[in-house]
Design a protein around this motif. Structure first.
Motif, PDB file in Angstrom:
ATOM      1  N   ASP A  20     -44.599  30.077  61.471  1.00 22.85           N
ATOM      2  CA  ASP A  20     -45.568  29.512  62.408  1.00 22.85           C
ATOM      3  C   ASP A  20     -45.200  29.943  63.823  1.00 22.85           C
ATOM      4  O   ASP A  20     -44.197  29.470  64.372  1.00 22.85           O
ATOM      5  CB  ASP A  20     -45.578  27.991  62.309  1.00 22.85           C
ATOM      6  CG  ASP A  20     -46.641  27.355  63.204  1.00 22.85           C
ATOM      7  OD1 ASP A  20     -47.374  28.104  63.881  1.00 22.85           O
ATOM      8  OD2 ASP A  20     -46.732  26.115  63.217  1.00 22.85           O
ATOM      9  N   ARG A  24     -43.989  27.493  66.473  1.00 15.21           N
ATOM     10  CA  ARG A  24     -42.600  27.049  66.496  1.00 15.21           C
ATOM     11  C   ARG A  24     -41.796  27.867  67.510  1.00 15.21           C
ATOM     12  O   ARG A  24     -40.892  27.350  68.168  1.00 15.21           O
ATOM     13  CB  ARG A  24     -42.012  27.182  65.093  1.00 15.21           C
ATOM     14  CG  ARG A  24     -40.619  26.633  64.908  1.00 15.21           C
ATOM     15  CD  ARG A  24     -40.296  26.543  63.407  1.00 15.21           C
ATOM     16  NE  ARG A  24     -38.876  26.258  63.187  1.00 15.21           N
ATOM     17  CZ  ARG A  24     -37.951  27.185  63.044  1.00 15.21           C
ATOM     18  NH1 ARG A  24     -38.285  28.473  63.081  1.00 15.21           N
ATOM     19  NH2 ARG A  24     -36.692  26.849  62.846  1.00 15.21           N
ATOM     20  N   LEU A  50     -34.300  23.631  66.443  1.00 14.86           N
ATOM     21  CA  LEU A  50     -35.121  24.804  66.120  1.00 14.86           C
ATOM     22  C   LEU A  50     -34.162  25.983  65.983  1.00 14.86           C
ATOM     23  O   LEU A  50     -33.609  26.461  66.969  1.00 14.86           O
ATOM     24  CB  LEU A  50     -36.147  25.067  67.225  1.00 14.86           C
ATOM     25  CG  LEU A  50     -37.240  24.012  67.389  1.00 14.86           C
ATOM     26  CD1 LEU A  50     -38.105  24.338  68.609  1.00 14.86           C
ATOM     27  CD2 LEU A  50     -38.114  23.935  66.137  1.00 14.86           C
ATOM     28  N   SER A 109     -40.816  33.785  62.128  1.00 13.77           N
ATOM     29  CA  SER A 109     -41.150  32.388  61.885  1.00 13.77           C
ATOM     30  C   SER A 109     -42.506  32.312  61.194  1.00 13.77           C
ATOM     31  O   SER A 109     -43.439  33.034  61.553  1.00 13.77           O
ATOM     32  CB  SER A 109     -41.203  31.609  63.205  1.00 13.77           C
ATOM     33  OG  SER A 109     -41.592  30.272  62.986  1.00 13.77           O
ATOM     34  N   GLN A 168     -42.463  26.419  70.902  1.00 19.56           N
ATOM     35  CA  GLN A 168     -41.683  25.205  71.120  1.00 19.56           C
ATOM     36  C   GLN A 168     -40.261  25.555  71.561  1.00 19.56           C
ATOM     37  O   GLN A 168     -39.686  24.908  72.448  1.00 19.56           O
ATOM     38  CB  GLN A 168     -41.636  24.386  69.829  1.00 19.56           C
ATOM     39  CG  GLN A 168     -42.964  23.812  69.389  1.00 19.56           C
ATOM     40  CD  GLN A 168     -42.881  23.167  68.007  1.00 19.56           C
ATOM     41  OE1 GLN A 168     -41.795  22.905  67.486  1.00 19.56           O
ATOM     42  NE2 GLN A 168     -44.034  22.924  67.395  1.00 19.56           N
TER      43      GLN A 168
END
Length: 387
Positions: A370, A373, A27, A368, A376
């Motif tokens: 989303d 994410r 990520l 980002s 996460q």
């Protein structure tokens, strides 16, 4: 090779990113860019330009239409800058380097407020200027503050250029209108030029204005001020490499010469994309800011819930700048960031990349598509910190 170049430190952000290249399980929040693609109307405008065969040089200072559109865009935010003050460049970072080439030479003193994106202090150093740093300091909550008295005492008649980036990368620190006015009045007395990197001015979450305070609001067209902008952040155009600057009256011809000797001009099809971005700016930019505010609030709340994490919610920019509970590795932010990539698949920028003032901190790009994410990523950081 010049000794200055041989001794120039490489980008620690790139060093961390290179450690994660080729891995699809990482990520990545290390670079200062969104993972959203450039809007379709911008891409379409560039494609149509290429289809028309617009593959030749333009004016050094940019297409007349684009410069007119940038004047209108600036007028809506800060009042009309007037004729012959806008130059289009091949990226915002190129605009910053051109500004340094215009103003600074070997032996000149340049004062830079830090921590800051490493390219800014590197540029005057490449030209042989002497760089002096004035450090922001974090308060107990993690918000970075400027000691205005210290800055004004550092800027003297011997200071050729004062270089400022606000909203700031990485910390989110932003100058107030009153601070800007005090700086302008002081630099008028000392004869110091101000180069203001305001590429994040529209990524502003404060109340009462659609953009962060700008030096254009507190100066005249004849002040020793160059304001640098970029299409990268507010228009999701990082890979396009398109920027612009606002110069004092009477300096445009000299800047045109510098552009000729550096890049000749920005590509016409890229400029057509910039025109399309400006045409849709007052719809697309507020929508982007609303989304980034959601990302900011989501990320900062989740990070703030981790025991011992220190950060302040930024009013501007696209970064969370955080300090994690003290671990041996965290005192070396580069080593810690590399470990996050290698062992936890989390890509953050080490604070040391932004100067010694940022050591022990990490920068997290919050842009980002989303927000899930981001969450996460927080869970991976929690695992790394064994919380």
């Amino acid at each position: 090779m010049r000794e200055t170049i041989a001794n120039l430190p490489g980008s620690k952000i790139r060093e961390v990113a290179n450690a994660g290249l080729g891995r699809d399980d990482v990520l990545a929040f290390w670079f200062g860019e969104s993972d959203q693609v450039t809007p379709e109307p911008v891409r379409q405008a560039a494609a149509e330009s290429l289809a028309r065969g617009e593959t030749f040089y333009s004016h050094n200072l940019g297409l007349v239409e684009l410069r007119a559109a940038l004047r209108g865009y600036t007028s809506a935010l800060h009042g009309d800058p007037g004729d012959d003050r806008i130059a289009v460049t091949s990226s915002g970072v190129t605009a910053l380097m051109l500004a340094m080439q215009l103003l600074a030479q070997s032996g000149d003193e340049v004062v830079v407020v830090t921590p800051v994106w490493p390219n800014l202090p590197a540029q005057p150093a490449i030209l042989g200027a002497r760089v002096r740093r004035v450090a922001l300091r974090p308060d107990a909550a993690g918000a970075w503050r400027l000691d205005l008295d210290q800055l004004l005492a550092t800027v003297t008649p011997a200071t050729r250029v004062l270089l400022l980036n606000a909203p700031n990368n990485p910390s989110g620190w932003t100058l107030s209108r009153a601070e800007q006015q005090a700086i302008v009045e002081h630099c008028r007395r000392t004869g110091t030029w101000i180069v203001a990197d305001e590429v994040y001015e529209r990524l502003w979450f404060g109340s009462g204005s659609i953009c962060a305070p700008s030096f254009l609001d507190v100066t005249t067209p004849d002040d020793r001020l160059i304001v640098v902008h970029s299409f990268s952040k507010s228009f999701l155009m990082t890979g396009w490499r398109l920027g612009w600057m606002v110069l004092p009256r009477g300096h445009l011809d000299a800047m045109g010469k510098l552009i000729e000797f550096n890049s000749s001009c920005a590509p016409v099809f890229v400029q057509r994309g910039g025109l399309a971005a400006l045409a849709d700016a007052e719809a697309s930019v507020p929508a982007l800011i609303g989304h980034l505010k959601t990302c900011r609030d989501t990320l900062c709340a989740a990070l703030g819930a981790l025991p011992g994490v220190r950060l302040a919610t930024p009013d501007g920019g696209m970064y969370a700048f955080l300090q994690v509970p003290e671990l041996p590795e965290a005192r070396d932010s580069l080593a810690f960031a590399k470990r996050l990539v290698a062992e936890h698949g989390l890509g953050l920028a080490p604070g040391a990349a932004f100067g010694d003032e940022g050591e022990g901190w990490l920068r997290w790009c919050l842009a980002s598509r989303d927000p899930a994410r981001l969450l996460q990523g927080v869970e991976r950081l929690r695992s790394a910190l064994r919380l």
